[in-house]
Design a protein around this motif. Sequence first.
Motif, mmCIF file in Angstrom:
data_model
loop_
_atom_site.group_PDB
_atom_site.id
_atom_site.type_symbol
_atom_site.label_atom_id
_atom_site.label_comp_id
_atom_site.label_asym_id
_atom_site.label_seq_id
_atom_site.Cartn_x
_atom_site.Cartn_y
_atom_site.Cartn_z
ATOM 1 N N LYS A 247 49.418 34.726 44.431
ATOM 2 C CA LYS A 247 49.974 35.595 45.464
ATOM 3 C C LYS A 247 51.477 35.790 45.284
ATOM 4 O O LYS A 247 52.119 36.445 46.110
ATOM 5 C CB LYS A 247 49.688 35.006 46.853
ATOM 6 N N ILE A 370 45.506 46.775 40.786
ATOM 7 C CA ILE A 370 44.417 46.345 41.676
ATOM 8 C C ILE A 370 44.764 44.996 42.314
ATOM 9 O O ILE A 370 44.548 44.779 43.514
ATOM 10 C CB ILE A 370 43.093 46.265 40.892
ATOM 11 N N ILE A 371 45.323 44.077 41.497
ATOM 12 C CA ILE A 371 45.708 42.761 42.013
ATOM 13 C C ILE A 371 46.828 42.910 43.048
ATOM 14 O O ILE A 371 46.797 42.285 44.113
ATOM 15 C CB ILE A 371 46.160 41.849 40.854
ATOM 16 N N ASP A 373 47.501 45.538 44.841
ATOM 17 C CA ASP A 373 46.924 46.170 46.032
ATOM 18 C C ASP A 373 46.221 45.149 46.918
ATOM 19 O O ASP A 373 46.375 45.144 48.144
ATOM 20 C CB ASP A 373 45.928 47.251 45.601
ATOM 21 N N ARG A 374 45.434 44.283 46.288
ATOM 22 C CA ARG A 374 44.697 43.266 47.054
ATOM 23 C C ARG A 374 45.662 42.319 47.767
ATOM 24 O O ARG A 374 45.483 41.980 48.928
ATOM 25 C CB ARG A 374 43.801 42.487 46.095
ATOM 26 N N ASN A 375 46.719 41.900 47.048
ATOM 27 C CA ASN A 375 47.709 41.022 47.668
ATOM 28 C C ASN A 375 48.410 41.701 48.848
ATOM 29 O O ASN A 375 48.723 41.064 49.858
ATOM 30 C CB ASN A 375 48.745 40.571 46.642
ATOM 31 N N VAL A 377 47.086 43.991 50.788
ATOM 32 C CA VAL A 377 46.145 44.009 51.910
ATOM 33 C C VAL A 377 46.123 42.655 52.605
ATOM 34 O O VAL A 377 46.121 42.564 53.848
ATOM 35 C CB VAL A 377 44.733 44.392 51.421
ATOM 36 N N TYR A 378 46.108 41.555 51.809
ATOM 37 C CA TYR A 378 46.117 40.216 52.398
ATOM 38 C C TYR A 378 47.379 39.993 53.235
ATOM 39 O O TYR A 378 47.327 39.414 54.322
ATOM 40 C CB TYR A 378 46.029 39.147 51.302
#
Length: 419
Positions: A247, A370-371, A373-375, A377-378
């Motif tokens: 993260k 993508i990674i 983006d996911r972080n 969102v978290y």
Amino acid sequence: MTRYGRWWRQTGRLCEVLLIGTALYYLFQHPIAGVADFWLVLLLAVPLIALTVLFPVTLPSMLVSLELVFTFYLVLSFDAATTLWVNFIGELIASLLMLRGTRKMAVLLNPALKVLCLVAGYAVFALVTEYVFDGQVSTGYTVAKLITVAAVFFFFNHLIINLMLFLQTSHFKLKTCFDAVRWESLVYLIVLPLAFLGYVMEPYAGIATLAILMVPVAILTYMIRSFNRLQWANRINQTCMELAGSKELRVIYKRTFAMAQEFTDSPSGMLLELQGDGTYRGADPEGRVVEQLTHPLLQMTAASNQVQILHNADKSGFGLPGVEARSVMLIPLVGQTNVFGIICLWKLSSHGFRKAHQDQLRFLASQVSIILDRNHVYEELERAAVTNKLTGLYNYQFFYDQLNHRFQAAQVRGTISVC
């Protein structure tokens, strides 16, 4: 650039002039024999050499092509004049097509270098012939000619290239030199047997041997290129799997930057992070920072989410403060709704980046985005859990969590006691 840097660069340019002048001198010492065989070889071999040079294989630290199959076949089967002129013209055509728009000196450099390396190979083999074979032609003579000329060519080619890099760039590294030697040694293990095979076939197939040799050269080039693409795709997937559990933005940026730099063999680069005011903040591995950087090309790169290559950055008007670069590559890190930043890589030579670089780094950028983006969102979910949606202030849950955390920390330090 400092006065010392300018003097050093001018020394490199002088070496280029001497190299080209010496090569042309030796080339014209071997006049073209105006016979039908020469013009037939010229007509067939020149396009094959140029075509092979135009489609190299991208390997770590270097670009390689299998045009040396034709070079060493000509060494074994034809006279020195034919070999020198055919290779010079073939390399010149390839350079004109690959380096169009760049300075004329750079276009002549590769053809001149090849002529000099071949002349050196012929000179050393003349000594071997005089002292070992006493002028007698045999199978051993032919093998010795191939090995001697190839070994001298290999040595002088790397010696001159690394000398020019040392004089013209500030990022000369011995590790890069050794990597290039290692990879090209493997290429020679492919090239030399094919060249000798062509020599064996020549009495039966004649000049058509050149066309026959093109078949294994094309197949091997395709196989090496496919293997290299697969290897890099696997490395990208493995790296992204490792980064998926992180993260820390800095860790993700650092690994991505290092991989892009390794794949393109770029001497340096800069990670440009998008700021709240729409400008970019740049930072490189040496700790140099550039604030409030903006340029229409950066906006276009982020908007299109496409890897951009500038073959002549000085002519396009794009530049970074304190950076001298001719070739620039911009790799966007763009998610579905956010622009995270742009990786900027550069080289001192024009046309330093190729389409193979662009394709692989587009894949790397998409996976890393993508990674990121996911972080993101978290982070948004974590923020929403402890703040009021309307006011943006921390809610009571955050207050009690922090109170409990501070209370436990005070107990550990012994600054509070429970009765």
